[in-house]
Enzyme design. Sequence first.
Site, PDB file in Angstrom:
ATOM      1  N   HIS A  22       0.849  -1.199   0.000  1.00  0.00           N
ATOM      2  CA  HIS A  22       0.000   0.000   0.000  1.00  0.00           C
ATOM      3  C   HIS A  22       0.885   1.251   0.000  1.00  0.00           C
ATOM      4  O   HIS A  22       0.597   2.239  -0.681  1.00  0.00           O
ATOM      5  CB  HIS A  22      -0.891   0.053   1.245  1.00  0.00           C
ATOM      6  CG  HIS A  22      -1.680  -1.203   1.479  1.00  0.00           C
ATOM      7  ND1 HIS A  22      -1.514  -1.989   2.591  1.00  0.00           N
ATOM      8  CD2 HIS A  22      -2.619  -1.816   0.734  1.00  0.00           C
ATOM      9  CE1 HIS A  22      -2.330  -3.026   2.518  1.00  0.00           C
ATOM     10  NE2 HIS A  22      -3.018  -2.941   1.394  1.00  0.00           N
ATOM     11  N   CYS A 127     -15.342 -16.037  -4.345  1.00  0.00           N
ATOM     12  CA  CYS A 127     -14.195 -15.919  -3.432  1.00  0.00           C
ATOM     13  C   CYS A 127     -14.369 -14.632  -2.638  1.00  0.00           C
ATOM     14  O   CYS A 127     -14.408 -13.536  -3.216  1.00  0.00           O
ATOM     15  CB  CYS A 127     -12.881 -15.882  -4.205  1.00  0.00           C
ATOM     16  SG  CYS A 127     -11.493 -15.451  -3.121  1.00  0.00           S
ATOM     17  N   CYS A 130     -11.474 -12.055  -2.969  1.00  0.00           N
ATOM     18  CA  CYS A 130     -11.507 -11.220  -4.188  1.00  0.00           C
ATOM     19  C   CYS A 130     -12.827 -10.473  -4.308  1.00  0.00           C
ATOM     20  O   CYS A 130     -12.944  -9.586  -5.148  1.00  0.00           O
ATOM     21  CB  CYS A 130     -11.358 -12.065  -5.446  1.00  0.00           C
ATOM     22  SG  CYS A 130      -9.865 -13.020  -5.527  1.00  0.00           S
ATOM     23  N   CYS A 144      -9.215 -20.572  -5.508  1.00  0.00           N
ATOM     24  CA  CYS A 144      -8.987 -19.242  -6.064  1.00  0.00           C
ATOM     25  C   CYS A 144      -7.483 -19.084  -6.310  1.00  0.00           C
ATOM     26  O   CYS A 144      -6.690 -19.297  -5.403  1.00  0.00           O
ATOM     27  CB  CYS A 144      -9.475 -18.182  -5.082  1.00  0.00           C
ATOM     28  SG  CYS A 144      -8.713 -16.582  -5.371  1.00  0.00           S
ATOM     29  N   HIS A 147      -5.950 -16.438  -3.764  1.00  0.00           N
ATOM     30  CA  HIS A 147      -6.000 -16.650  -2.308  1.00  0.00           C
ATOM     31  C   HIS A 147      -5.733 -18.087  -1.891  1.00  0.00           C
ATOM     32  O   HIS A 147      -5.723 -18.390  -0.699  1.00  0.00           O
ATOM     33  CB  HIS A 147      -7.346 -16.170  -1.752  1.00  0.00           C
ATOM     34  CG  HIS A 147      -7.481 -14.686  -1.802  1.00  0.00           C
ATOM     35  ND1 HIS A 147      -8.013 -14.026  -2.897  1.00  0.00           N
ATOM     36  CD2 HIS A 147      -7.120 -13.730  -0.929  1.00  0.00           C
ATOM     37  CE1 HIS A 147      -7.977 -12.726  -2.676  1.00  0.00           C
ATOM     38  NE2 HIS A 147      -7.446 -12.524  -1.494  1.00  0.00           N
ATOM     39  N   LYS A 296       5.663 -14.384  -1.631  1.00  0.00           N
ATOM     40  CA  LYS A 296       4.520 -13.478  -1.554  1.00  0.00           C
ATOM     41  C   LYS A 296       4.363 -13.043  -0.095  1.00  0.00           C
ATOM     42  O   LYS A 296       4.572 -13.839   0.815  1.00  0.00           O
ATOM     43  CB  LYS A 296       3.276 -14.241  -2.018  1.00  0.00           C
ATOM     44  CG  LYS A 296       2.208 -13.311  -2.493  1.00  0.00           C
ATOM     45  CD  LYS A 296       1.076 -14.016  -3.178  1.00  0.00           C
ATOM     46  CE  LYS A 296      -0.023 -12.971  -3.343  1.00  0.00           C
ATOM     47  NZ  LYS A 296      -1.127 -13.352  -4.108  1.00  0.00           N
ATOM     48  N   LYS A 299       0.156 -12.814   5.834  1.00  0.00           N
ATOM     49  CA  LYS A 299       0.079 -12.871   7.299  1.00  0.00           C
ATOM     50  C   LYS A 299       0.538 -14.229   7.795  1.00  0.00           C
ATOM     51  O   LYS A 299       1.223 -14.344   8.801  1.00  0.00           O
ATOM     52  CB  LYS A 299      -1.371 -12.645   7.731  1.00  0.00           C
ATOM     53  CG  LYS A 299      -1.689 -11.231   8.104  1.00  0.00           C
ATOM     54  CD  LYS A 299      -2.999 -11.211   8.871  1.00  0.00           C
ATOM     55  CE  LYS A 299      -3.633  -9.846   8.799  1.00  0.00           C
ATOM     56  NZ  LYS A 299      -5.046  -9.861   9.091  1.00  0.00           N
TER      57      LYS A 299
HETATM   58  N1  MSP Z   1     -10.270  -2.199  -2.207  1.00  0.00           N
HETATM   59  C1  MSP Z   1      -9.663  -2.690  -3.384  1.00  0.00           C
HETATM   60  C2  MSP Z   1      -9.378  -1.566  -4.350  1.00  0.00           C
HETATM   61  C3  MSP Z   1     -10.566  -0.762  -4.759  1.00  0.00           C
HETATM   62  S1  MSP Z   1     -10.120   0.579  -5.777  1.00  0.00           S
HETATM   63  C4  MSP Z   1     -11.554   1.122  -6.428  1.00  0.00           C
HETATM   64  C5  MSP Z   1      -8.341  -3.368  -3.026  1.00  0.00           C
HETATM   65  N2  MSP Z   1      -7.782  -3.040  -1.876  1.00  0.00           N
HETATM   66  S2  MSP Z   1      -6.387  -3.619  -1.324  1.00  0.00           S
HETATM   67  O1  MSP Z   1      -6.267  -3.127   0.022  1.00  0.00           O
HETATM   68  O2  MSP Z   1      -6.309  -5.016  -1.498  1.00  0.00           O
HETATM   69  O3  MSP Z   1      -5.294  -2.898  -2.154  1.00  0.00           O
HETATM   70  C6  MSP Z   1      -4.787  -3.427  -3.337  1.00  0.00           C
HETATM   71  C7  MSP Z   1      -3.720  -2.491  -3.818  1.00  0.00           C
HETATM   72  O4  MSP Z   1      -2.718  -2.309  -2.785  1.00  0.00           O
HETATM   73  C8  MSP Z   1      -2.922  -2.980  -5.005  1.00  0.00           C
HETATM   74  O5  MSP Z   1      -3.554  -2.741  -6.230  1.00  0.00           O
HETATM   75  C9  MSP Z   1      -1.669  -2.149  -4.828  1.00  0.00           C
HETATM   76  O6  MSP Z   1      -1.916  -0.829  -5.160  1.00  0.00           O
HETATM   77  C10 MSP Z   1      -1.440  -2.249  -3.344  1.00  0.00           C
HETATM   78  N3  MSP Z   1      -0.736  -3.476  -2.992  1.00  0.00           N
HETATM   79  C11 MSP Z   1      -1.155  -4.425  -2.107  1.00  0.00           C
HETATM   80  N4  MSP Z   1      -0.193  -5.389  -2.015  1.00  0.00           N
HETATM   81  C12 MSP Z   1       0.834  -5.090  -2.822  1.00  0.00           C
HETATM   82  C13 MSP Z   1       2.097  -5.656  -3.068  1.00  0.00           C
HETATM   83  N5  MSP Z   1       2.516  -6.758  -2.471  1.00  0.00           N
HETATM   84  N6  MSP Z   1       2.914  -5.016  -3.928  1.00  0.00           N
HETATM   85  C14 MSP Z   1       2.559  -3.845  -4.537  1.00  0.00           C
HETATM   86  N7  MSP Z   1       1.371  -3.283  -4.326  1.00  0.00           N
HETATM   87  C15 MSP Z   1       0.470  -3.903  -3.532  1.00  0.00           C
HETATM   88  O7  MSP Z   1      -7.879  -4.141  -3.839  1.00  0.00           O
END
Ligand code: MSP
Length: 633
Positions: A22, A127, A130, A144, A147, A296, A299
């Site tokens: 994030h 899932c 997702c 999935c 996951h 990957k 947790k």
């Molecule tokens: N809530 C949805 C997004 C909705 S947008 C209209 C979601 N949330 S999430 O918390 O799972 O965030 C996914 C996003 O977090 C990824 O697309 C990326 O921007 C970031 N990342 C989460 N894990 C990541 C990595 N391991 N590496 C890089 N970015 C990652 O999906």
Amino acid sequence: MDKKFYITTPIYYVNASPHIGHAYTTIVADVLARYHRLCGYRTFFCTGTDEHGDKIAEAAQKANMTPKAYADRISAQFRALWPELAITNDYFIRTTDDNHVETVRQILRKVYEAGDIYFGEYEGYYCVGCERFYMEKELQDGQCPDHQSKPVYRKESNYFFRMSKYQDWLVGYIKDHPDFIRPERYRNEALAFLREPLEDLCISRPKSRLTWGITLPFDDQYVTYVWLDALINYITALDYPEGENFRTFWPVAQHLIAKDILKPHGIYWPTILKAAGIEPYRHLNVHGYWNVDQSKMSKTLGNVVKPLTLKDKYGLEAFRYFLLRDMVFGLDSSFSEEAFVQRINADLANDLGNLVSRTLTMASKFCEGRVPLADASNDEDRGLRDLIVRVVAEVEKGFEDLALHKALIAIWELINAMNRYIVESQPWVLAKDPDRKGRLNGVIYHLLEALRVVAVLTSPFMPGAARKIMAQLGIEEATTQDFESLRRWGGLAAGNELKPSGALFPRVEYRKEEKVETAQADAAPFKAEIDYADFEKVDLRVATVLEAEAVPKSNKLIKMKIDVGEERTIVAGIAKDYRPEELVGKKIVVVVNLKPTKLMGVESRGMLLATDTADSLTVLTFDREPKAGAKIR
Ligand code: MSP
């Protein structure tokens, strides 16, 4: 032309705390926003949290909280994290905000009235991770693929969006706009997906199964599918439909996401926009995934990298630099703390840090502490100036192509050239000869002005370090240094008072956590035995931290309002190890029958329990969620 720039991050799910993934996306968005501001663009930068749906409802239930209370808590963690990482978002959206709920309902109504939503029956594998249905052929060994868990089979009546109707339009649009989805590998992935017939999209969930969502405007027995709800955030943030921001920024909208959510952004979202009569966004920018030591992040594996831990250990500037330098935009990257430390030492402490301190030391010593007037230049100087022109162009190109690592490589080319320039021009030799004062001034001026260029170019990436370099150059108002100022040689005023200060990037060492050893070394001898009756006298309770703030003028104490079945105030000496905002919402252990005591003028009615870990304190918490006030035995 009026230059405008709108950048969004995904809105993050509130079922887990923020991690390096994030942080990466949000930092990239921040670098882009800062760069565009530097270039004079009107910029709008939005991030936020995605709070509805099964996933959040389940997580809240596990934590024994209402979905809203749970969402409040995690959303607050994201919101509090961003300023710590110097993120300059203009807006923070929550999908539970009233204006968002209203926008979602408005869009649904519009698409419904246009006849693109119908009622039907659906069955398939769902899932929860997702938040979507899978076709059987998409599953791997019945699981999935993302996951590695078995989806649940569901059959229910729902509302559907006629996505299939827009398939041909979307294929045409992607083909006509080669940079709609970029880099190209993801454009190809979207097109490959569109080679199969596109199914209609299930956009509702019956309330009999899930109530945590936005009620459909045309059927109050259903809530909106969380992805539809979430995607609309990008226009809520601009006050769709009437807002000035919507008119200004939507035509230049750029989304930034990782590859995991390409399908909702590359397929669902443009077709929904089309159905609602809204122009598609301009670009979807897709980056790869951060793995950790080749695996990957998860947790279960216990290898989740927390941004604040790294920032606290090595500094924010280094953290931002590393993430941007080490990932090729679009490809996956593997995080390793060891590689991180090596890079900080090589690129930041050695190359840049030494350059700044050498230059400032020489300039102060040889030029009476002021930026000298330069009266002549020779071939070496011209070489440096030509290089600057090329590097500035390469940085621009790097931003255009989203190849941020290339922009940094170009900046480091300049830094290395400056280090060579010092060695070649030998200012310390020139300084010994009064006849060569003119040449000495020329060399020092070139170095100082080139440092200004380095500071401006690095400012979107490492704003704090850039500001410090500028301050050393006697530039008080860093904001006067825009990107345009790099196109003219001589932006640094002669006569500026130089202000050399300590090392910009101290060298760091890679240390593995030594928690176990430290704990053993510190182990105190056991105290004398007591009777159970003595132990019984101590009243230990579960407490929820409701509010927390630093005690003014104390660098150790935090004052907390807690719920132990009743509200109380306690004070604890944990400010070195915890930020007040990260305590809020935590369940902790408190001795509630200790006589009240006053600390720095604040009465504490209870004492929390904590233990020593390495050289810090760790507050005792729970791995499940007991009720506030529960007795501890
Ligand atoms: N809530 C949805 C997004 C909705 S947008 C209209 C979601 N949330 S999430 O918390 O799972 O965030 C996914 C996003 O977090 C990824 O697309 C990326 O921007 C970031 N990342 C989460 N894990 C990541 C990595 N391991 N590496 C890089 N970015 C990652 O999906």
